[in-house]
Design an enzyme around this catalytic site. Structure first.
Site, short mmCIF file in Angstrom:
data_model
loop_
_atom_site.label_atom_id
_atom_site.label_comp_id
_atom_site.label_asym_id
_atom_site.label_seq_id
_atom_site.Cartn_x
_atom_site.Cartn_y
_atom_site.Cartn_z
N ARG A 114 36.45 47.78 42.07
CA ARG A 114 37.22 48.61 42.99
C ARG A 114 37.76 49.83 42.23
NH1 ARG A 114 41.58 46.74 43.78
NH2 ARG A 114 41.57 44.67 42.86
N TYR A 266 29.94 48.89 45.66
CA TYR A 266 30.47 47.65 45.09
C TYR A 266 31.61 47.02 45.90
CZ TYR A 266 30.88 44.17 41.54
OH TYR A 266 30.83 42.96 40.89
N LYS A 275 39.09 44.27 51.68
CA LYS A 275 40.38 44.83 51.26
C LYS A 275 40.81 45.96 52.20
CE LYS A 275 40.31 42.17 47.62
NZ LYS A 275 41.18 41.00 47.56
N HIS A 295 47.38 39.00 50.82
CA HIS A 295 46.39 38.68 49.79
C HIS A 295 46.65 37.25 49.32
CE1 HIS A 295 44.49 40.04 45.69
NE2 HIS A 295 43.60 39.51 46.49
N SER A 317 44.66 39.69 41.65
CA SER A 317 43.23 39.49 41.44
C SER A 317 42.97 38.81 40.09
CB SER A 317 42.52 40.83 41.43
OG SER A 317 42.86 41.55 42.57
N ALA A 318 41.98 37.91 40.11
CA ALA A 318 41.51 37.24 38.88
C ALA A 318 42.57 36.39 38.18
CB ALA A 318 40.93 38.27 37.91
N CYS A 319 43.41 35.72 38.99
CA CYS A 319 44.40 34.78 38.43
C CYS A 319 44.00 33.35 38.74
CB CYS A 319 45.76 34.99 39.09
SG CYS A 319 46.80 36.15 38.25
N GLY A 320 42.76 33.15 39.18
CA GLY A 320 42.32 31.79 39.48
C GLY A 320 42.63 31.38 40.91
N LYS A 321 42.70 32.34 41.81
CA LYS A 321 43.00 32.01 43.21
C LYS A 321 41.90 31.15 43.81
CE LYS A 321 44.15 35.17 46.55
NZ LYS A 321 43.76 36.57 46.59
N THR A 322 40.64 31.55 43.53
CA THR A 322 39.52 30.79 44.08
C THR A 322 39.52 29.37 43.50
OG1 THR A 322 38.31 32.84 44.34
CG2 THR A 322 37.01 30.83 44.47
N ASN A 323 39.85 29.25 42.21
CA ASN A 323 39.90 27.92 41.59
C ASN A 323 40.96 27.05 42.26
OD1 ASN A 323 38.01 28.83 39.81
ND2 ASN A 323 39.41 29.01 38.06
N ASP A 342 41.10 34.20 49.63
CA ASP A 342 41.53 35.55 49.26
C ASP A 342 42.53 36.19 50.24
OD1 ASP A 342 41.35 37.69 47.41
OD2 ASP A 342 40.02 38.80 48.74
N ASN A 435 33.72 41.48 35.95
CA ASN A 435 34.00 41.47 37.39
C ASN A 435 32.73 41.14 38.19
OD1 ASN A 435 35.64 41.85 39.72
ND2 ASN A 435 34.85 43.93 39.98
N ARG A 437 30.19 38.92 40.40
CA ARG A 437 30.63 38.17 41.59
C ARG A 437 29.54 37.27 42.17
NH1 ARG A 437 36.04 39.46 43.54
NH2 ARG A 437 36.72 41.09 42.14
C1 OXD Z 1 40.31 41.31 44.35
C2 OXD Z 1 39.18 40.63 44.97
O1 OXD Z 1 40.12 42.27 43.61
O2 OXD Z 1 39.41 39.64 45.65
O3 OXD Z 1 41.44 40.87 44.59
O4 OXD Z 1 38.05 41.10 44.81
MN MN Z 2 41.45 39.41 46.09
#
Ligand code: OXD
Ligand code: MN
Length: 655
Positions: A114, A266, A275, A295, A317-323, A342, A435, A437
């Site tokens: 982004r 992207y 977003k 978010h 972003s990228a703090c392990g939210k999906t995990n 997300d 980054n 995906r």
């Molecule tokens: C972010 C994403 O950047 O979910 O938060 O891609």
């Molecule tokens: Mn996100």
């Protein structure tokens, strides 16, 4: 799927594609009969079947962007095959034969994340979008552009930008089609990759048009910004990934319900439902209509007694939210289910219960760090129907990224995302872009919640904020009340991420994990959150703050991942009213022994994990005060200022 089937599929797609092209020729004749001015062919679909407002939107933008052809997406299986055929033919994606219907795209290395510095919101009144920052200080909470400058910027980019390309018309629903909580968008794009990805990330196609009728929709216009003209034919398109990084702009025009994105193919720059719509425009609609667009992941947690609760959690972003959203709890008897990883759209229902839907239909997850150890459910989800972008590939037709070391079969070689063959760690560069995906259907997640598409949403009983905080911030604490909870969201910070263009491991403010995604003045956003405490009908959920990332002298103090279920168990019990907390200067923290550590394989120093160093918190308070003053100024609600004062007093007197 066997090889024979694949061959047949390809042949039939080829046949279909040639039919598609023939049809183009005949529909061009038809098109010229109804509109002699029209310069493009309708390659696929019937423009006359579109509701009049959609048709107008398509025609106006086709006039400006001047594509050679228009394709109106119906979301059918046949269309999907055709798109993947085109993408493969053009060299944008290639198959990953180790898995079923999985594909790899490698982008132009200049288009990988982004672009926050080129993301703008344009409103007549500047302070509708950004807070009153202190003079001389650069605002970090949204970028505003005047409507005049925006018009100039768009006029300099869009005319003729789709020459030589097909303009796809994507009708999509954010949220289950027809749910009262869902919203509809129409995206025009000249990227087949975007169409394929939107097909995963949203509910897309004719059913959305049928539901829309002549109703309102968000107008989304996207171009990679690389027309194919005789002048451009000598330019090299890297990796068959056309883009125009120098001219990239991601523009939001909330007063016109419009999003215009140019130059990047992207993720969040081009999949405009995510977003741009679900968060930036979504947050504006939410404020107007009395709900929340956040978010946040949404997860279901079932305890050993079979009681179930849903939580929403905001992490930068990228703090392990999906995990976390797909966690496998280590605590016996616990079960986690995933509603979304997300974004959450939440609204108090008529009984005052907060309910959430996941507006998306897929996961666009960060690949590095995802493995059978950290997120087995994600690994199982992505085995089929997945588009990977900027990951490395292996000679056995699979994918690879940092974190998959233990899953790499012997005797295979790896090609990095930059195309370096026989890649090896010793080369000093990562195999996959940080980054990179996976874009994969949510329905394939083995622990997808059985209510994940429920039109009325799932009941939310707790809101969790969290960030990567290497120092000073305890594993878990609970807000004293809603107002304090809003303050915790406002004070959220985390180490920087690879999801955007930031560098290094600096701890950045990321209020509500929404810093890059606020659609309007952050001060007004705080007022909106606070306003719900004035409504006695709203059952306000408890608010928590977690930090899995505190470090001691020998690394992380908490094992994280599945062990985070021990923290969820405490949250669950607090929501049930259990007396397992004590007051501290920062909020309620667990009573000694109230976090269940039974069976934990490693020693955890709970004293260090919950230690509240006075000097750290004094600095934190000072720094927060400066941040609010510089970035939010007069727009900061007095109640948030009061919360900061109260924290300061507690830190000074209790620590
Ligand atoms: C972010 C994403 O950047 O979910 O938060 O891609
Ligand atoms: Mn996100």
């Amino acid at each position: 799927m066997g090889v024979d089937n694949k061959t047949t599929l390809l042949q039939s797609t080829e046949m279909f594609a040639s039919h598609y092209l023939k049809e183009a020729a005949s529909s061009a004749k038809y098109a010229s009969k109804i509109d002699p001015q029209r310069r493009y062919d309708i390659l696929y679909g019937n423009i006359n079947r579109l509701p009049s407002r959609v048709r107008y939107f398509v025609e106006e933008n086709a006039k400006v962007c001047q594509p050679d052809a228009v394709h109106i997406c119906d979301g059918s299986e046949k269309e999907r095959e055709l798109l993947y055929y085109i993408l493969q033919r053009d060299g944008t994606i290639r198959p990953l034969p180790k898995y079923e219907n999985c594909w790899l795209a490698n982008t132009d290395p200049a288009d990988v994340a982004r672009v926050e510095s080129r993301t703008f919101i344009s409103t007549h009144e500047k302070y509708d979008t950004v807070p009153h920052t202190k003079e001389g200080v650069k605002g970090t909470l949204a970028n505003w552009m005047s409507p005049e400058d925006m018009e100039t910027a768009l006029d300099a980019r869009f005319p003729g930008c789709m020459k030589g390309r097909t303009m796809y018309v994507i009708p999509f629903s954010m949220g289950p089609v027809g749910s009262p909580l869902s919203k509809i968008g129409i995206q025009l794009t000249d990227s087949a990759y975007v169409v394929a990805s939107m097909g995963v990330m949203t509910r897309m196609g004719s059913k959305v048009i049928d539901t829309l009728k002549d109703g309102e929709f968000i107008k989304c216009l996207h171009s990679v910004g690389r027309p194919i003209t005789s002048a451009s034919s000598a330019e090299v398109v890297k990796n068959s990934w056309p883009c125009n990084p120098k001219e990239t702009i991601v523009a939001h025009l909330p007063e016109r319900n419009e999003i215009c994105s140019f130059g990047s193919g992207y993720g969040g720059n081009s999949l405009l439902g995510k977003k741009c719509f679900a968060l930036r425009i979504g947050s504006i609609l939410a404020r107007r209509e009395g709900w929340f667009a956040e978010h946040m992941l949404i997860m279901g947690v079932e305890n050993p007694k079979g009681e179930k609760k849903y939580f929403a959690a905001a992490f930068p972003s990228a703090c392990g939210k999906t995990n976390l959203a797909m966690m496998e709890p280590t605590l016996p008897g616990y079960k986690v289910t995933c509603v979304g990883d997300d974004i959450a759209w939440m609204r108090f229902d008529k009984n005052g219960q907060l309910r959430a839907i996941n507006p998306e239909a897929g996961f666009f997850g960060v690949a590095p760090g995802t493995s059978m150890k950290t997120n087995p459910n994600a690994m199982r989800t992505i085995e089929k129907n997945t588009i990977f972008t900027n990951v490395a590939s292996t000679s056995d037709g699979g994918v690879y990224w940092e974190g998959m070391e233990e899953e790499l079969p012997d005797n295979v070689s790896t090609t990095s995302w930059l195309g370096v063959h026989d890649w090896h760690k010793s080369m000093g560069k990562p195999a996959a872009h940080p980054n990179s995906r996976f874009c994969t259907p949510a329905s394939q997640c083995p622990i997808i919640d059985d209510q994940w598409e429920s039109p009325e949403g799932v009941p939310i009983e707790g809101i969790i904020f969290g960030g990567r905080r290497p120092e000073g911030v305890p594993l878990i604490y609970e807000a004293f009340d809603w107002q304090h909870g809003v303050f915790l969201g406002a004070a959220l910070k985390s180490e920087a991420t690879a999801a955007a263009e930031h560098k290094g491991k600096v701890v950045m403010h990321d209020p509500f994990a929404m810093r890059p995604f606020f659609g309007y003045n952050f001060g007004h956003y705080l007022d909106h959150w606070l306003s719900f405490q004035e409504n006695p009908k709203c059952k306000l959920p408890k608010v928590f703050h977690v930090n899995w990332f505190r470090k001691g002298s020998s690394g992380f103090l908490w094992p994280g991942f599945g062990e985070n279920s021990r923290v969820l168990d405490w949250i669950f019990r607090r929501v049930n009213g259990e007396d397992c907390a004590v007051k501290s200067a920062v909020g309620y923290i667990p009573k000694e022994g109230s976090i269940d550590l039974s069976g934990l394989k490693e020693d955890v120093n709970m004293n260090e994990l919950f230690n509240l160093p006075k000097d750290f918190w004094q600095m934190e308070v000072k720094e927060l005060g400066k941040y609010f003053e510089e970035q939010v100024g007069e727009d900061l609600p007095p109640k948030i200022q009061q919360e900061l004062k109260k924290l300061e007093q507690r830190v000074n007197t209790e620590l």
